[in-house]
Design an enzyme around this catalytic site. Structure first.
Site, PDB file in Angstrom:
ATOM      1  N   ASP A  11      67.472  18.190  81.196  1.00 48.15           N
ATOM      2  CA  ASP A  11      66.186  18.731  81.626  1.00 48.15           C
ATOM      3  C   ASP A  11      65.131  18.248  80.644  1.00 48.15           C
ATOM      4  O   ASP A  11      65.463  17.790  79.548  1.00 48.15           O
ATOM      5  CB  ASP A  11      66.242  20.270  81.641  1.00 48.15           C
ATOM      6  N   SER A  12      63.882  18.404  81.028  1.00 38.34           N
ATOM      7  CA  SER A  12      62.799  18.039  80.116  1.00 38.34           C
ATOM      8  C   SER A  12      62.754  18.973  78.904  1.00 38.34           C
ATOM      9  O   SER A  12      62.145  18.645  77.903  1.00 38.34           O
ATOM     10  CB  SER A  12      61.466  18.124  80.864  1.00 38.34           C
ATOM     11  N   TYR A  43      57.521  17.099  81.331  1.00 41.77           N
ATOM     12  CA  TYR A  43      57.579  15.903  82.179  1.00 41.77           C
ATOM     13  C   TYR A  43      56.593  16.055  83.358  1.00 41.77           C
ATOM     14  O   TYR A  43      56.131  15.080  83.921  1.00 41.77           O
ATOM     15  CB  TYR A  43      58.983  15.723  82.761  1.00 41.77           C
ATOM     16  N   CYS A  74      66.085  19.137  85.964  1.00 41.60           N
ATOM     17  CA  CYS A  74      64.617  19.112  86.006  1.00 41.60           C
ATOM     18  C   CYS A  74      64.134  18.683  87.396  1.00 41.60           C
ATOM     19  O   CYS A  74      64.530  17.628  87.892  1.00 41.60           O
ATOM     20  CB  CYS A  74      64.145  18.114  84.953  1.00 41.60           C
ATOM     21  N   ASN A  75      63.284  19.494  87.998  1.00 38.53           N
ATOM     22  CA  ASN A  75      62.765  19.148  89.330  1.00 38.53           C
ATOM     23  C   ASN A  75      61.904  17.898  89.286  1.00 38.53           C
ATOM     24  O   ASN A  75      61.962  17.064  90.192  1.00 38.53           O
ATOM     25  CB  ASN A  75      61.908  20.290  89.885  1.00 38.53           C
ATOM     26  N   THR A  76      61.103  17.760  88.228  1.00 39.36           N
ATOM     27  CA  THR A  76      60.223  16.597  88.137  1.00 39.36           C
ATOM     28  C   THR A  76      61.062  15.324  88.044  1.00 39.36           C
ATOM     29  O   THR A  76      60.813  14.338  88.751  1.00 39.36           O
ATOM     30  CB  THR A  76      59.289  16.727  86.916  1.00 39.36           C
ATOM     31  N   GLU A 153      57.325  29.887  78.934  1.00 43.17           N
ATOM     32  CA  GLU A 153      57.754  29.509  77.583  1.00 43.17           C
ATOM     33  C   GLU A 153      57.224  30.502  76.546  1.00 43.17           C
ATOM     34  O   GLU A 153      57.826  30.680  75.497  1.00 43.17           O
ATOM     35  CB  GLU A 153      57.316  28.082  77.274  1.00 43.17           C
ATOM     36  N   CYS A 185      60.856  24.312  90.453  1.00 43.93           N
ATOM     37  CA  CYS A 185      60.692  24.029  89.024  1.00 43.93           C
ATOM     38  C   CYS A 185      61.696  24.900  88.272  1.00 43.93           C
ATOM     39  O   CYS A 185      61.919  26.051  88.656  1.00 43.93           O
ATOM     40  CB  CYS A 185      59.267  24.368  88.590  1.00 43.93           C
ATOM     41  N   THR A 186      62.259  24.326  87.223  1.00 42.46           N
ATOM     42  CA  THR A 186      63.272  25.056  86.443  1.00 42.46           C
ATOM     43  C   THR A 186      62.801  26.443  85.995  1.00 42.46           C
ATOM     44  O   THR A 186      63.599  27.363  85.891  1.00 42.46           O
ATOM     45  CB  THR A 186      63.597  24.264  85.162  1.00 42.46           C
ATOM     46  N   HIS A 187      61.504  26.560  85.688  1.00 38.95           N
ATOM     47  CA  HIS A 187      61.014  27.803  85.093  1.00 38.95           C
ATOM     48  C   HIS A 187      60.729  28.907  86.110  1.00 38.95           C
ATOM     49  O   HIS A 187      60.652  30.076  85.754  1.00 38.95           O
ATOM     50  CB  HIS A 187      59.722  27.530  84.325  1.00 38.95           C
TER      51      HIS A 187
END
Ligand code: DGL
Length: 265
Positions: A11-12, A43, A74-76, A153, A185-187
């Site tokens: 992941d980023s 990213y 990571c989705n991006t 974050e 998105c991961t978050h």
């Protein structure tokens, strides 16, 4: 490649621990090597060329660790690099877009689907294209939500500020009458409660982490690479270790992180 090898995940940064969390739950017996590119995160705001370059480097690093399979959490990176990575490397590589797309189409009854993600993910149109490919009549409304990543974050997952930001990004979805929203998105799974309140309970939320874990299980079994008998174990590498990593990482992963290793990029 044998079934005893570890599964590589990258992941980023540390948001991809949401994907590792699901993989650990769904795939007992497997061991995992996670790489979070914390020195170069985010990213989501970078160009597609840069994301592809970083993603190639991440795959190469995981291959050096002898992994048997790679999950791009990571989705991006999944949106902008996975199709290329799948052509360039011989190892099986699974990203988070396709599982999310399939779940969204399966779950939507009205074919009105919302997709949210980073600027890079939305710009790539990977989700929009994927949904239209299997459901041409679908009406997809996509929206970048760049402030969600820093809020998570900071640990601001359910604060009045987060709610206000979510309202300004997602309030319009109430008018569009979507019945499914892809958390691309991961978050974003960490903001599930706030997002759910803003869009309303009629809207089903697609968590790519959950969908990806079941796709990984299916592909591993199909390729005869599933290890049922190993010890559950994971190693985390980061390209920069922030002082509060353990606290934030354990909150996302939902379990203790005994040790983290530095891999400079
Ligand atoms: N991991 C990224 C994603 O899922 C979010 C953080 C970033 O922008 O790098 O798109």
């Amino acid at each position: 490649m044998t079934e005893n090898g570890a599964i590589g995940v990258f992941d980023s940064g540390i948001g991809g621990l949401t994907v590792l969390r699901e993989l650990l739950t769904r795939l007992p017996g497997e061991s995992f090597i996670y790489f979070g590119d914390t020195a170069r995160v985010p990213y989501g705001t970078k160009s597609a060329e840069t994301v592809l370059k970083f993603s190639r480097e991440n795959v190469t690093f995981l291959l050096d660790q002898d992994v048997k399979f790679i999950v791009v959490a990571c989705n991006t990176a999944s949106a902008e690099a996975v199709p290329r990575l799948q052509r360039e490397f011989r190892i099986p590589i699974v990203g988070v877009i396709e599982p999310g797309v399939r779940a969204a189409v399966r779950m939507s009854k009205t074919s009105k689907i919302g997709v949210i993600g980073t600027a890079g993910t939305i710009r790539s149109e990977a989700y929009q294209r994927g949904i239209k490919e299997i459901s041409p009549q679908a009406e997809v409304t996509a929206r970048a939500c760049p402030l969600f990543v820093p809020l998570v974050e900071e640990g601001w997952v359910d604060t009045p500020t987060t709610e206000m930001v979510a309202e300004s990004y997602l309030g319009e979805y109430r008018k569009r009458e979507i019945d499914v929203l892809v958390l691309g998105c991961t978050h974003y799974p960490l903001l599930r409660d706030v997002i759910g309140r803003v869009v309303g309970e009629r809207v089903a939320l697609v968590d790519s982490a959950v969908e990806t874990a079941s796709e990984v299980q299916r592909v591993l079994e199909g390729e005869h690479l599933r290890n049922h008998g190993g010890e559950v174990d994971f190693t985390i590498y980061l390209s920069d270790i922030a002082p509060d990593f353990k606290q934030v990482g354990e909150r996302i992963l939902g379990r203790e992180i005994p040790q983290v290793r530095l891999r400079l990029v």
